[in-house]
Design a protein around this motif. Sequence first.
Motif, PDB file in Angstrom:
ATOM      1  N   PRO B  22       0.806  -1.225   0.000  1.00  0.00           N
ATOM      2  CA  PRO B  22       0.000   0.000   0.000  1.00  0.00           C
ATOM      3  C   PRO B  22       0.842   1.280   0.000  1.00  0.00           C
ATOM      4  O   PRO B  22       0.364   2.317  -0.407  1.00  0.00           O
ATOM      5  N   ALA B  23       2.085   1.207   0.449  1.00  0.00           N
ATOM      6  CA  ALA B  23       2.909   2.407   0.515  1.00  0.00           C
ATOM      7  C   ALA B  23       3.391   2.829  -0.869  1.00  0.00           C
ATOM      8  O   ALA B  23       3.841   3.934  -1.060  1.00  0.00           O
ATOM      9  N   LEU B  24       3.310   1.934  -1.822  1.00  0.00           N
ATOM     10  CA  LEU B  24       3.901   2.211  -3.123  1.00  0.00           C
ATOM     11  C   LEU B  24       2.845   2.650  -4.131  1.00  0.00           C
ATOM     12  O   LEU B  24       1.789   2.059  -4.239  1.00  0.00           O
ATOM     13  N   GLY B  25       3.189   3.691  -4.886  1.00  0.00           N
ATOM     14  CA  GLY B  25       2.319   4.108  -5.964  1.00  0.00           C
ATOM     15  C   GLY B  25       2.712   3.407  -7.239  1.00  0.00           C
ATOM     16  O   GLY B  25       3.576   2.539  -7.260  1.00  0.00           O
ATOM     17  N   ASP B  26       2.071   3.797  -8.305  1.00  0.00           N
ATOM     18  CA  ASP B  26       2.395   3.243  -9.610  1.00  0.00           C
ATOM     19  C   ASP B  26       3.631   3.962 -10.144  1.00  0.00           C
ATOM     20  O   ASP B  26       3.582   5.137 -10.480  1.00  0.00           O
ATOM     21  N   GLU B  27       4.749   3.238 -10.197  1.00  0.00           N
ATOM     22  CA  GLU B  27       6.003   3.897 -10.563  1.00  0.00           C
ATOM     23  C   GLU B  27       6.074   4.284 -12.033  1.00  0.00           C
ATOM     24  O   GLU B  27       6.939   5.043 -12.440  1.00  0.00           O
ATOM     25  N   SER B  28       5.163   3.732 -12.829  1.00  0.00           N
ATOM     26  CA  SER B  28       5.187   4.096 -14.242  1.00  0.00           C
ATOM     27  C   SER B  28       4.167   5.190 -14.554  1.00  0.00           C
ATOM     28  O   SER B  28       4.008   5.591 -15.699  1.00  0.00           O
ATOM     29  N   ALA B  29       3.478   5.677 -13.507  1.00  0.00           N
ATOM     30  CA  ALA B  29       2.449   6.696 -13.715  1.00  0.00           C
ATOM     31  C   ALA B  29       3.071   7.968 -14.275  1.00  0.00           C
ATOM     32  O   ALA B  29       4.241   8.261 -14.047  1.00  0.00           O
ATOM     33  N   GLU B  30       2.262   8.694 -15.007  1.00  0.00           N
ATOM     34  CA  GLU B  30       2.722   9.946 -15.597  1.00  0.00           C
ATOM     35  C   GLU B  30       2.084  11.098 -14.844  1.00  0.00           C
ATOM     36  O   GLU B  30       0.894  11.091 -14.568  1.00  0.00           O
ATOM     37  N   LEU B  31       2.897  12.092 -14.520  1.00  0.00           N
ATOM     38  CA  LEU B  31       2.376  13.259 -13.812  1.00  0.00           C
ATOM     39  C   LEU B  31       1.828  14.258 -14.824  1.00  0.00           C
ATOM     40  O   LEU B  31       2.580  14.847 -15.604  1.00  0.00           O
ATOM     41  N   VAL B  32       0.513  14.430 -14.784  1.00  0.00           N
ATOM     42  CA  VAL B  32      -0.152  15.381 -15.681  1.00  0.00           C
ATOM     43  C   VAL B  32      -1.036  16.282 -14.835  1.00  0.00           C
ATOM     44  O   VAL B  32      -1.840  15.801 -14.038  1.00  0.00           O
ATOM     45  N   ILE B  33      -0.857  17.586 -14.961  1.00  0.00           N
ATOM     46  CA  ILE B  33      -1.707  18.531 -14.233  1.00  0.00           C
ATOM     47  C   ILE B  33      -2.321  19.479 -15.250  1.00  0.00           C
ATOM     48  O   ILE B  33      -1.590  20.187 -15.950  1.00  0.00           O
ATOM     49  N   ASP B  34      -3.663  19.475 -15.311  1.00  0.00           N
ATOM     50  CA  ASP B  34      -4.370  20.324 -16.285  1.00  0.00           C
ATOM     51  C   ASP B  34      -3.811  20.158 -17.699  1.00  0.00           C
ATOM     52  O   ASP B  34      -3.595  21.146 -18.408  1.00  0.00           O
ATOM     53  N   GLY B  35      -3.543  18.931 -18.073  1.00  0.00           N
ATOM     54  CA  GLY B  35      -3.075  18.668 -19.430  1.00  0.00           C
ATOM     55  C   GLY B  35      -1.587  18.874 -19.637  1.00  0.00           C
ATOM     56  O   GLY B  35      -1.057  18.527 -20.698  1.00  0.00           O
ATOM     57  N   GLN B  36      -0.922  19.432 -18.638  1.00  0.00           N
ATOM     58  CA  GLN B  36       0.523  19.657 -18.764  1.00  0.00           C
ATOM     59  C   GLN B  36       1.279  18.416 -18.267  1.00  0.00           C
ATOM     60  O   GLN B  36       1.048  17.946 -17.154  1.00  0.00           O
ATOM     61  N   VAL B  37       2.153  17.897 -19.116  1.00  0.00           N
ATOM     62  CA  VAL B  37       2.903  16.693 -18.764  1.00  0.00           C
ATOM     63  C   VAL B  37       4.242  17.099 -18.155  1.00  0.00           C
ATOM     64  O   VAL B  37       4.951  17.941 -18.692  1.00  0.00           O
ATOM     65  N   PHE B  38       4.572  16.496 -17.024  1.00  0.00           N
ATOM     66  CA  PHE B  38       5.807  16.814 -16.316  1.00  0.00           C
ATOM     67  C   PHE B  38       6.851  15.723 -16.542  1.00  0.00           C
ATOM     68  O   PHE B  38       6.516  14.547 -16.615  1.00  0.00           O
ATOM     69  N   VAL B  39       8.105  16.158 -16.631  1.00  0.00           N
ATOM     70  CA  VAL B  39       9.206  15.203 -16.737  1.00  0.00           C
ATOM     71  C   VAL B  39       9.529  14.719 -15.329  1.00  0.00           C
ATOM     72  O   VAL B  39      10.038  15.461 -14.504  1.00  0.00           O
ATOM     73  N   THR B  40       9.180  13.461 -15.044  1.00  0.00           N
ATOM     74  CA  THR B  40       9.465  12.914 -13.718  1.00  0.00           C
ATOM     75  C   THR B  40      10.603  11.894 -13.756  1.00  0.00           C
ATOM     76  O   THR B  40      11.064  11.440 -12.724  1.00  0.00           O
ATOM     77  N   ARG B  41      11.020  11.514 -14.967  1.00  0.00           N
ATOM     78  CA  ARG B  41      12.165  10.622 -15.139  1.00  0.00           C
ATOM     79  C   ARG B  41      12.947  11.100 -16.350  1.00  0.00           C
ATOM     80  O   ARG B  41      12.372  11.325 -17.407  1.00  0.00           O
ATOM     81  N   THR B  42      14.244  11.209 -16.193  1.00  0.00           N
ATOM     82  CA  THR B  42      15.050  11.555 -17.356  1.00  0.00           C
ATOM     83  C   THR B  42      16.488  11.126 -17.111  1.00  0.00           C
ATOM     84  O   THR B  42      16.850  10.713 -16.015  1.00  0.00           O
ATOM     85  N   GLU B  43      17.282  11.239 -18.148  1.00  0.00           N
ATOM     86  CA  GLU B  43      18.679  10.840 -18.054  1.00  0.00           C
ATOM     87  C   GLU B  43      19.400  11.732 -17.038  1.00  0.00           C
ATOM     88  O   GLU B  43      19.164  12.939 -16.994  1.00  0.00           O
ATOM     89  N   ALA B  44      20.273  11.141 -16.245  1.00  0.00           N
ATOM     90  CA  ALA B  44      20.985  11.909 -15.231  1.00  0.00           C
ATOM     91  C   ALA B  44      21.962  12.869 -15.894  1.00  0.00           C
ATOM     92  O   ALA B  44      22.513  12.564 -16.955  1.00  0.00           O
ATOM     93  N   PRO B  45      22.190  14.039 -15.248  1.00  0.00           N
ATOM     94  CA  PRO B  45      23.206  14.964 -15.767  1.00  0.00           C
ATOM     95  C   PRO B  45      24.577  14.291 -15.806  1.00  0.00           C
ATOM     96  O   PRO B  45      24.834  13.347 -15.045  1.00  0.00           O
ATOM     97  N   GLU B  46      25.441  14.798 -16.659  1.00  0.00           N
ATOM     98  CA  GLU B  46      26.751  14.167 -16.879  1.00  0.00           C
ATOM     99  C   GLU B  46      27.568  14.005 -15.600  1.00  0.00           C
ATOM    100  O   GLU B  46      28.314  13.049 -15.445  1.00  0.00           O
TER     101      GLU B  46
END
Lengths: 107, 282
Positions: B22-46
């Motif tokens: 129960p403590a875990l959410g859906d890790e593949s979920a996409e964060l969308v607020i009012d139609g705006q998609v947020f980058v919640t996973r991306t390549e790490a900086p160099e």
Amino acid sequence: MEGVRPRVRVDSATEAGAVVEVKTLISHPMESGLRRDGDGNLIPRQIINRFTAEYNGEMVIDVTLEPAISTNPYFEFDATVPEPGTFTFTWYDDDGDVYTSTNDQSF
Amino acid sequence: MPGNARRATMAVLLAGTVMVAPALGDESAELVIDGQVFVTRTEAPEHMEYVPEIISGWVFRSAETQAVQMDDFDNPGMLYVDGGLEEWTNVDGTAGESCASCHGDAESMAGVRTQMPHVNEDGELWTMEDYINNCRTERMGAEAWGWESGNMLNMTAMISYQSRGMPMSVQIDGEAAEYWEQGRELYYTRFGQLDLSCANCHEDNYGNMLRADHLSQGQLNGFPVYRLKWAGLGSIHRRLRGCITDTRAETFGRGSDELTALELYVASRGNGLSVEAPSVRN
């Protein structure tokens, strides 16, 4: 109390008799009166003790709030909109202040 | 791959105990607020040697907590944004000025949050709180706000909100390099009776459970953050202090050079993630 801000979001009814979802939120510390400060003195109770929603003067919901309700009280409920008119939401603070917000329904 | 090993561990945990689930959410979920998609996973900086992918703290939260942030009405952090908007035009101090007198619309603050903390004209590293208080004392002739005061949180929430959805991009080279190095040093330094560095949890063990807590990467892109535990909004330095205190160490003060440098380094580990302020966490 200063800095208390109500927020309200209500669906727009499309016809008489429609059921709309009502969401309300108000910023308030809801100090229970049971906590003590750093010197061991009781922090006086200050809560919203009553919340009401009326539609064209008719009571929709009348809620008594108790100290166990946490910061920034949130209410969500459904209401039937019988005719065009106005929702009036009212929050009553322990210090006597009253906060209101309205929502117009026209269809 | 450490990532695969971690996932394997998680799978065993999930299979082994139902209580973890129960403590875990859906890790593949996409964060969308009012139609705006947020980058919640991306390549790490160099500059990050040991982490392949950077992940927003939102991903690690329960489905319920994730949902609160996905609706601006349900998000209690938006109350603070409203407060900040009121304060923006409020005249205060001997100069008879408000924020708006110089800066115009609050929208002019778009992008500010992505670059905080930032090296100022005198070569000092400043957080957003430092910039705000400098404006108040030097330009407005008003009293500085407390770091964790209601007004300050309202203002940082509102200014940060103007950058919502924009990628974090703090500067780490040039004049900032020295502060960044100091911050990195702190990040990998073990503190306290528990002898823990930031990296021990947030680099080596993100994704694992620390008792009931699903460890995140400790990203700053959501700050100031509404924590359900706090029943209120809190600053970056409050959170950093909390972590260091949890190692049973004597911690640094809000606004101290140490925490400001650490803030820069930790922020740089999130370069590329969307600003989510005001975010909602556990």
